[in-house]
Motif scaffolding. Structure first.
Motif, mmCIF file in Angstrom:
data_model
loop_
_atom_site.group_PDB
_atom_site.id
_atom_site.type_symbol
_atom_site.label_atom_id
_atom_site.label_comp_id
_atom_site.label_asym_id
_atom_site.label_seq_id
_atom_site.Cartn_x
_atom_site.Cartn_y
_atom_site.Cartn_z
ATOM 1 N N SER A 118 0.813 -1.217 0.000
ATOM 2 C CA SER A 118 0.000 0.000 0.000
ATOM 3 C C SER A 118 0.848 1.270 0.000
ATOM 4 O O SER A 118 0.384 2.335 -0.412
ATOM 5 C CB SER A 118 -0.932 0.015 1.217
ATOM 6 N N SER A 165 -2.741 7.618 5.886
ATOM 7 C CA SER A 165 -3.420 6.336 5.681
ATOM 8 C C SER A 165 -3.309 5.450 6.910
ATOM 9 O O SER A 165 -4.257 4.741 7.268
ATOM 10 C CB SER A 165 -2.836 5.615 4.459
ATOM 11 N N ARG A 166 -2.166 5.496 7.586
ATOM 12 C CA ARG A 166 -1.980 4.671 8.790
ATOM 13 C C ARG A 166 -2.784 5.216 9.964
ATOM 14 O O ARG A 166 -3.380 4.457 10.734
ATOM 15 C CB ARG A 166 -0.502 4.601 9.153
ATOM 16 N N LYS A 223 -9.554 11.618 7.278
ATOM 17 C CA LYS A 223 -8.631 11.754 6.141
ATOM 18 C C LYS A 223 -8.699 13.146 5.548
ATOM 19 O O LYS A 223 -7.677 13.736 5.180
ATOM 20 C CB LYS A 223 -8.976 10.705 5.085
ATOM 21 N N SER A 275 0.997 11.106 2.697
ATOM 22 C CA SER A 275 -0.094 10.223 2.313
ATOM 23 C C SER A 275 -0.031 8.915 3.089
ATOM 24 O O SER A 275 -1.054 8.396 3.553
ATOM 25 C CB SER A 275 -0.040 9.955 0.811
ATOM 26 N N PHE A 276 1.168 8.347 3.216
ATOM 27 C CA PHE A 276 1.318 7.090 3.959
ATOM 28 C C PHE A 276 0.959 7.286 5.424
ATOM 29 O O PHE A 276 0.242 6.471 6.012
ATOM 30 C CB PHE A 276 2.745 6.568 3.837
ATOM 31 N N ARG A 310 -6.364 4.399 9.424
ATOM 32 C CA ARG A 310 -6.604 2.961 9.574
ATOM 33 C C ARG A 310 -6.574 2.536 11.041
ATOM 34 O O ARG A 310 -7.389 1.703 11.465
ATOM 35 C CB ARG A 310 -5.532 2.175 8.789
ATOM 36 N N ARG A 336 3.381 6.175 -2.639
ATOM 37 C CA ARG A 336 2.794 7.165 -1.731
ATOM 38 C C ARG A 336 3.846 8.171 -1.275
ATOM 39 O O ARG A 336 5.035 7.840 -1.155
ATOM 40 C CB ARG A 336 2.206 6.493 -0.485
#
Length: 353
Positions: A79, A91-92, A349, A87-88, A95, A83
């Motif tokens: 994933s 995303s974490r 997000k 962005s990474f 999540r 990125r």
């Protein structure tokens, strides 16, 4: 420059959705739940329910965590490709945190109201846990299962560092071989214990193997990746036998080394099959619905379950109680996913993005 461009183009192959990974997640989560409910809770004297025969199998359920870590190595690198660091990171956060905040708060509330002091929760402990970095301040986890999140965060830090550069096969290879090499040097006692904060040597072989298998999945079974996975398996067996000894000592009950070794080998074999695309025929889209429940189920099941057993253990058949509690935990996991994760994730997000 042309080599780098070529690697970037190769990275954009169509990887699709790995539905079988979702099935493996739920298998790992159920293994850990049964480990706690049928074995660890009773032997740690935090649950009144003992299960003599089922515990002979359930005691090996802790190895579901090993599978979780290898899956993380695989899917997080998958994933993170292409990125940006921001962005990474977003995303974490999206999540991990929404379900975690609910789980910490719910577990703390149930422990304070119904735990009868069995799982005491302090204010600073609770607030520290909300950050997920409470281990840095030596604050005890609100629930025993949260220790794995600290291992995951340290792994994410390595992936985050990779995203500051263009992720390529060469750079991933350098990171993985260096990480495994430093793990070996650390295990020889050469490096100071403080470096383990980064190296995460107890479980580094699973993250490394998962990342190497991600590369196999994307680019094919190159010999260097397969050798890396083989070395990780050797170290996983070595450390797994040591960890099994710690489990034996902690619970004063035996574990059989051949079973532990076989389970670790099976974890590697299954993930290798996924990386080689041998499991695609078994994949079903509805596995996604199961996989979505694994994280909240993992977060809420332990201490709340033990409190339920303590409160109702003398009034309800223990097998019925465990079965119903499992269903309650699955239902709670669904509610957290449906009414917390799904609506809150896109809003979080937008705020962070």
């Amino acid at each position: 420059m042309s080599l780098l461009a070529g690697e970037q183009r190769a990275a954009r192959v169509d990887v699709g959705r790995l539905y079988e990974i979702d099935l493996l997640r739920i298998f790992a989560a159920v293994s850990v739940v049964l480990y706690h409910y049928l074995f660890a809770g009773y032997y740690k004297v935090v649950s009144p329910l003992g299960f003599e025969a089922p515990s002979l199998i359930a005691r090996y359920g802790y190895l579901g965590v090993d599978l979780f870590f290898m899956i993380s190595g695989f899917v997080v690198l998958l994933s993170a490709w292409d990125r940006t660091p921001r962005s990474f990171l977003v995303s974490r956060v999206v999540r991990l945190y929404p379900a975690y905040w609910v789980a910490v708060s719910l577990t703390a509330l149930v422990s304070v109201l119904f735990g009868a002091g069995r799982f005491p929760i302090g204010f600073f402990q609770y607030v520290g846990n909300l950050t997920m970095f409470n281990s840095l301040a030596n604050l005890e986890n609100v629930d025993v299962v949260y220790w794995t999140l600290w291992a995951e965060l340290r792994f994410y830090a390595i992936i985050l560092a990779l995203t500051f550069f263009t992720i390529t096969t060469r750079r991933v290879g350098i990171v993985l071989w260096t990480w495994l090499g430093l793990t070996a040097v650390y295990e020889l006692g050469v490096l100071p214990s403080s470096v383990d904060l980064v190296l995460n040597t107890q479980f580094s072989h699973y993250f490394i193997a998962g990342m190497a298998l991600c590369m196999v999945y994307r680019f094919g079974p190159r010999p260097s990746w397969l050798v890396l996975v083989g070395l990780c398996l050797v170290n996983a067996v070595h450390r797994g036998i040591q960890f099994a000894g710690d489990v034996e000592h902690r619970f004063q009950t035996p574990l059989h080394t051949p079973v532990v070794v076989a389970a670790i080998v099976l974890v590697f074999a299954v993930m290798i099959a996924v990386a080689l695309r041998l499991t695609t025929r078994l994949a079903r889209p509805w596995f996604v619905a199961l996989g979505a429940l694994t994280y909240p189920l993992y977060l809420i099941h332990a201490h709340i379950g033990f409190i339920i057993f303590e409160r109702l253990g003398n009034a309800v058949n223990k097998y019925v109680l465990v079965g119903v509690t499992c269903l309650v935990m699955v239902a709670a996991a669904y509610l957290i996913h449906r009414y917390v994760e799904k609506p809150l994730a896109p809003r979080l997000k937008r705020v962070l993005g």
